[in-house]
Design a protein around this motif. Sequence first.
Motif, PDB file in Angstrom:
ATOM      1  N   ALA A 188       0.839  -1.200   0.000  1.00  0.00           N
ATOM      2  CA  ALA A 188       0.000   0.000   0.000  1.00  0.00           C
ATOM      3  C   ALA A 188       0.873   1.249   0.000  1.00  0.00           C
ATOM      4  O   ALA A 188       1.770   1.392   0.830  1.00  0.00           O
ATOM      5  CB  ALA A 188      -0.924   0.002   1.202  1.00  0.00           C
TER       6      ALA A 188
ATOM      7  N   ASN B  49      -9.070   4.245   4.986  1.00  0.00           N
ATOM      8  CA  ASN B  49      -9.518   5.636   4.943  1.00  0.00           C
ATOM      9  C   ASN B  49     -10.561   5.881   3.854  1.00  0.00           C
ATOM     10  O   ASN B  49     -10.946   7.013   3.601  1.00  0.00           O
ATOM     11  CB  ASN B  49      -8.323   6.577   4.761  1.00  0.00           C
ATOM     12  N   GLY B  50     -11.011   4.809   3.176  1.00  0.00           N
ATOM     13  CA  GLY B  50     -12.052   4.944   2.157  1.00  0.00           C
ATOM     14  C   GLY B  50     -11.528   5.217   0.756  1.00  0.00           C
ATOM     15  O   GLY B  50     -12.301   5.265  -0.188  1.00  0.00           O
ATOM     16  N   ARG B  51     -10.230   5.396   0.597  1.00  0.00           N
ATOM     17  CA  ARG B  51      -9.653   5.667  -0.723  1.00  0.00           C
ATOM     18  C   ARG B  51      -9.306   4.359  -1.431  1.00  0.00           C
ATOM     19  O   ARG B  51      -8.992   3.360  -0.794  1.00  0.00           O
ATOM     20  CB  ARG B  51      -8.394   6.513  -0.605  1.00  0.00           C
ATOM     21  N   ASN B  52      -9.347   4.395  -2.748  1.00  0.00           N
ATOM     22  CA  ASN B  52      -8.935   3.246  -3.542  1.00  0.00           C
ATOM     23  C   ASN B  52      -7.410   3.232  -3.637  1.00  0.00           C
ATOM     24  O   ASN B  52      -6.797   4.262  -3.888  1.00  0.00           O
ATOM     25  CB  ASN B  52      -9.532   3.304  -4.942  1.00  0.00           C
ATOM     26  N   VAL B  53      -6.817   2.047  -3.440  1.00  0.00           N
ATOM     27  CA  VAL B  53      -5.370   1.896  -3.485  1.00  0.00           C
ATOM     28  C   VAL B  53      -5.036   0.778  -4.470  1.00  0.00           C
ATOM     29  O   VAL B  53      -5.608  -0.310  -4.393  1.00  0.00           O
ATOM     30  CB  VAL B  53      -4.802   1.536  -2.090  1.00  0.00           C
TER      31      VAL B  53
ATOM     32  N   TRP C 225      -0.630   4.487  -7.887  1.00  0.00           N
ATOM     33  CA  TRP C 225      -1.322   4.915  -9.115  1.00  0.00           C
ATOM     34  C   TRP C 225      -0.296   5.288 -10.175  1.00  0.00           C
ATOM     35  O   TRP C 225      -0.448   4.949 -11.343  1.00  0.00           O
ATOM     36  CB  TRP C 225      -2.233   6.116  -8.846  1.00  0.00           C
TER      37      TRP C 225
ATOM     38  N   CYS D 109      -3.202  -2.263  -5.660  1.00  0.00           N
ATOM     39  CA  CYS D 109      -2.480  -3.289  -4.893  1.00  0.00           C
ATOM     40  C   CYS D 109      -1.770  -4.301  -5.792  1.00  0.00           C
ATOM     41  O   CYS D 109      -0.973  -5.097  -5.309  1.00  0.00           O
ATOM     42  CB  CYS D 109      -3.424  -3.996  -3.930  1.00  0.00           C
TER      43      CYS D 109
ATOM     44  N   TRP E 149      -7.192  -3.123  -7.496  1.00  0.00           N
ATOM     45  CA  TRP E 149      -7.215  -2.161  -6.396  1.00  0.00           C
ATOM     46  C   TRP E 149      -8.112  -2.690  -5.273  1.00  0.00           C
ATOM     47  O   TRP E 149      -8.878  -3.618  -5.450  1.00  0.00           O
ATOM     48  CB  TRP E 149      -7.681  -0.793  -6.873  1.00  0.00           C
ATOM     49  N   ARG E 150      -7.973  -2.086  -4.144  1.00  0.00           N
ATOM     50  CA  ARG E 150      -8.823  -2.380  -2.990  1.00  0.00           C
ATOM     51  C   ARG E 150      -9.104  -1.065  -2.272  1.00  0.00           C
ATOM     52  O   ARG E 150      -8.403  -0.081  -2.473  1.00  0.00           O
ATOM     53  CB  ARG E 150      -8.154  -3.387  -2.049  1.00  0.00           C
ATOM     54  N   ARG E 151     -10.127  -1.088  -1.451  1.00  0.00           N
ATOM     55  CA  ARG E 151     -10.474   0.104  -0.695  1.00  0.00           C
ATOM     56  C   ARG E 151      -9.696   0.078   0.625  1.00  0.00           C
ATOM     57  O   ARG E 151      -9.734  -0.884   1.361  1.00  0.00           O
ATOM     58  CB  ARG E 151     -11.967   0.181  -0.420  1.00  0.00           C
ATOM     59  N   ALA E 152      -8.946   1.150   0.875  1.00  0.00           N
ATOM     60  CA  ALA E 152      -8.143   1.255   2.098  1.00  0.00           C
ATOM     61  C   ALA E 152      -9.041   1.630   3.274  1.00  0.00           C
ATOM     62  O   ALA E 152     -10.217   1.997   3.100  1.00  0.00           O
ATOM     63  CB  ALA E 152      -7.052   2.305   1.915  1.00  0.00           C
TER      64      ALA E 152
END
Length: 190
Positions: free
Chosen positions: A66, A97-101, A71, A103, A92-95
């Motif tokens: 992460a 904090n709600g943001r897309n990361v 990006w 992976c 990607w996955r949702r971190a």
Amino acid sequence: MDAERIMERVRRLLAIANDPAASDNEQRIALEQAQRLMDRHAIEEWQLEEDHDAIEIIRRMIHLEANPCNWYMAELANIVALGNRCRASYGWRRAGNGRNVVCSISIYGARSDVDKTEAIWTAMETSRAAMWRERARTTPRAKANAAWRNGYYRGFQEEIARRYAILRREMESDGAGRELVTVRGSQVDQ
């Protein structure tokens, strides 16, 4: 002579040129004749491979830790993949904090092209990270400034994309290069 007959003749000449039972003179003459035919008819080595239409397309997945810069890593992988007759996608996955990361990055293409793409991408990522760290170290408050970091990454990518565009135009300027790009691109897209 039709194209397939010419290519078969070149294959036979190259077989003689590589035959250890043939004399040095026979090998030399066969190689010279094969080269003349290849030059006269604009035949590239990859076209002589019997199975160049039946290339195995593979997928290689690269897992990432992460990081907000993932990006940029995925975008650079896409630039490098396209420049080397491959395609790239990312998972990607949702971190928390709600943001897309991002992976993972997947690279699709012929094995040799995927190997080359991964090696170039890894070298560029390593170089980019080392250069950014050095610039951040010498620039006051740069490391804490995400906008500065993102601008640096974006500039790096734009320069790499510009250089690959130049290489692609050069390769497509002759018929054989354009044919290789078209054939391999359609294989990977399928």
